[in-house]
Design a protein around this motif. Structure first.
Motif, PDB file in Angstrom:
ATOM      1  N   PRO A 113       0.805  -1.229   0.000  1.00  0.00           N
ATOM      2  CA  PRO A 113       0.000   0.000   0.000  1.00  0.00           C
ATOM      3  C   PRO A 113       0.837   1.278   0.000  1.00  0.00           C
ATOM      4  N   ASP A 114       2.011   1.221   0.628  1.00  0.00           N
ATOM      5  CA  ASP A 114       2.834   2.432   0.707  1.00  0.00           C
ATOM      6  C   ASP A 114       3.845   2.539  -0.435  1.00  0.00           C
ATOM      7  N   GLU A 115       3.783   1.618  -1.419  1.00  0.00           N
ATOM      8  CA  GLU A 115       4.699   1.676  -2.563  1.00  0.00           C
ATOM      9  C   GLU A 115       4.286   2.822  -3.483  1.00  0.00           C
ATOM     10  N   ARG A 116       5.203   3.731  -3.748  1.00  0.00           N
ATOM     11  CA  ARG A 116       4.864   4.911  -4.536  1.00  0.00           C
ATOM     12  C   ARG A 116       5.424   4.856  -5.951  1.00  0.00           C
ATOM     13  N   ILE A 117       6.329   3.916  -6.209  1.00  0.00           N
ATOM     14  CA  ILE A 117       6.945   3.812  -7.535  1.00  0.00           C
ATOM     15  C   ILE A 117       6.910   2.362  -7.991  1.00  0.00           C
ATOM     16  N   LEU A 118       6.385   2.132  -9.175  1.00  0.00           N
ATOM     17  CA  LEU A 118       6.347   0.766  -9.706  1.00  0.00           C
ATOM     18  C   LEU A 118       6.361   0.789 -11.225  1.00  0.00           C
ATOM     19  N   SER A 119       6.653  -0.369 -11.796  1.00  0.00           N
ATOM     20  CA  SER A 119       6.750  -0.526 -13.244  1.00  0.00           C
ATOM     21  C   SER A 119       5.737  -1.547 -13.735  1.00  0.00           C
ATOM     22  N   CYS A 120       5.250  -1.344 -14.960  1.00  0.00           N
ATOM     23  CA  CYS A 120       4.360  -2.328 -15.595  1.00  0.00           C
ATOM     24  C   CYS A 120       5.130  -3.292 -16.486  1.00  0.00           C
ATOM     25  N   ALA A 121       6.449  -3.351 -16.304  1.00  0.00           N
ATOM     26  CA  ALA A 121       7.311  -4.239 -17.091  1.00  0.00           C
ATOM     27  C   ALA A 121       7.149  -3.925 -18.582  1.00  0.00           C
ATOM     28  N   SER A 122       7.410  -4.903 -19.444  1.00  0.00           N
ATOM     29  CA  SER A 122       7.325  -4.678 -20.890  1.00  0.00           C
ATOM     30  C   SER A 122       6.113  -5.382 -21.475  1.00  0.00           C
TER      31      SER A 122
END
Length: 481
Positions: free
Chosen positions: A279-288
């Protein structure tokens, strides 16, 4: 009356029924944030012929064609219920009802199947969540189309702004034109106007501010009334946590990258590991796009058969990173003309599997060939399984996964003997299993997985954004495990 007359009369009756479905589907979407699906395909804003084609397509995955006369009673039953925000699959409803032997009426069965979206259990519509697009290229414009399409009652995701570098005279008009017309994906479904005085693009009533900036540090999002927003970076300029953190300014709460993340940035494939986001993750990637194409079927195969090792070979459409004609490029081979050559290159999708499927210990290798088509790619996934099986068993398993599992929004299935790449333009699934091309010999399986590397991937991005924003609505009937 001749047989041909009977066929035409039947067609006209089905057209009439489909026509009557459109306002019901539209009203559910606009007033209650209910997205009506047919085997995971949205029926919102579809034409009469599109509705009929969606029903006919059901035969490829369910073995028989669905008729609008079969699904219309369920749609009417839904309209009579006090539904909260949700996604409801008419195809699954109709199939489940056929196999139910309790003698319930359509109305009783429907009320029971969607009970989680009614009464005390239903979700209440919130105020919506602001979204900012940083960059407005191929993926950015498709994500914009999807956000506008899904605006519904306005209580979900709201595209508030687009950030781009200044492009000179007529910049706003030209960017609006690229949103309005696309050589691959066709015309924008709706109306677009430009307000140059206020630097705004109005698309289907959505006022989208165009902000000109060369760097995130130049922008004060709160000056535009933007708050608690999710920023989607589709430039690929920053890939690690330090770079992406530059976006975390007043008005921006989370950053989603539309490229593989580096370092400790979580790489998310919706349907597989999205529920692992903290819940506290503010940065993420959707991969390729390729990672999204191979990981869901890889998980489906690993869960059922086990996977000892694998190799993926992608035959990928060319991209803007390549040159139209031979010219300098910092990468090997990519300087050669994209529309004139097949170009061997690398793919990071195989190594990205470990981030999305950490429990899968099997080594997965990969490589790629860029080919002269503008969109839709195919991944050839060669697997050594944990046990022997048959082609029929594998196809039955993957068909079932595409119909009723938690991966049904990611995995589609076709047994068309004449399917080619252009048939999958606009597919909203992460990948489509080609039944006719599937090979199985003992513990060796080779899957051919089509994917619209632009639009299908953009749909996966939207699903991740919906999830982290809190507006990812539950699907009914609930998928089986």
């Amino acid at each position: 009356m001749t047989v041909n007359d009977d066929s035409f009369t039947n067609w006209k009756h089905r057209e009439e029924t489909a026509e009557a479905m459109i306002p019901i589907i539209g009203k559910l979407h606009r007033e209650r944030d209910v997205n009506v699906l047919l085997h995971s395909r949205s029926l919102v804003n579809k034409s009469v012929v599109s509705l009929l084609k969606a029903h006919r397509f059901a035969r490829q995955i369910a073995g028989e064609e669905l008729s609008v006369t079969e699904t219309m009673p369920f749609l009417k039953a839904l309209a009579a219920l006090d539904l909260g925000p949700s996604q409801i699959d008419l195809g699954i409803l109709a199939m489940s009802y056929k196999s139910d032997d309790r003698g319930l009426s359509v109305e009783e069965f429907t009320a029971e199947a969607v009970a989680g979206a009614t009464g005390a259990l239903k979700l209440e519509r919130g105020e919506g969540r602001d979204v900012v697009l940083y960059g407005f290229g191929r993926i950015g414009r498709l994500v914009a189309r999807l956000l506008i399409e899904k605006a519904g009652s306005g209580n979900g995701l709201r595209l508030r702004a687009i950030v781009v570098r200044g492009g000179g005279e007529q910049d706003l008009v030209k960017r609006a034109s690229l949103l309005r017309r696309d050589s691959i994906h066709g015309q924008f479904q709706g109306t677009i106007t430009v307000d140059e005085a206020n630097s705004t693009i109005n698309a289907n009533g959505n006022a989208i501010k165009v902000i000109y900036a060369n760097d995130p540090s130049e922008i004060d999002y709160t000056a535009y009334g933007i708050k608690d927003a999710i920023l989607i970076d589709n430039t690929g300029k920053w890939r690690d946590r330090a770079g992406l953190s530059e976006h975390l300014r007043p008005g921006i709460d989370k950053v989603v990258l539309t490229a593989p993340g580096k370092g400790d940035v979580p790489n998310i494939v919706h349907g597989v590991n999205h529920d692992m986001i903290k819940p506290d993750e503010r940065i993420l990637s959707c991969a390729s796009c390729t990672t999204n194409a191979i990981v869901p079927p890889l998980k489906a195969m690993a869960d059922e058969y086990g996977v000892e090792r694998g190799h993926v070979e992608t035959v990928h459409s060319f991209t803007n990173d390549q040159n139209l004609l031979d010219n300098y490029h910092k990468a090997d081979r990519r300087g050669r003309s994209a529309p004139l050559n097949m170009v061997i290159t690398e793919t990071g999708a195989a190594s990205a599997v470990a981030k999305a499927l950490p429990d899968l210990k099997a080594p997965i290798t990969g490589s790629s060939i860029r080919v002269p088509v503008p969109d839709v790619s195919i991944a050839i996934l060669s697997l050594r399984l944990g046990r022997e099986t048959t082609r029929e068993e594998v196809l039955d398993h993957l068909r079932d996964v595409s119909l009723s599992s938690p991966l049904r929004r990611q995995i589609d299935f076709t047994d068309s003997p004449d399917a080619v790449s252009s048939d999958f333009l606009g597919s909203r699934h992460a990948s489509i299993v080609d039944a006719g091309a599937t090979k199985v010999d003992g513990d060796n399986a080779i899957l051919y997985l089509w994917y619209d590397n632009e639009f299908g991937y953009s749909c996966q991005v939207i699903r991740v954004v919906q999830h982290v924003s809190g507006v990812e609505y539950p699907t009914f009937p609930a998928p089986t495990a």
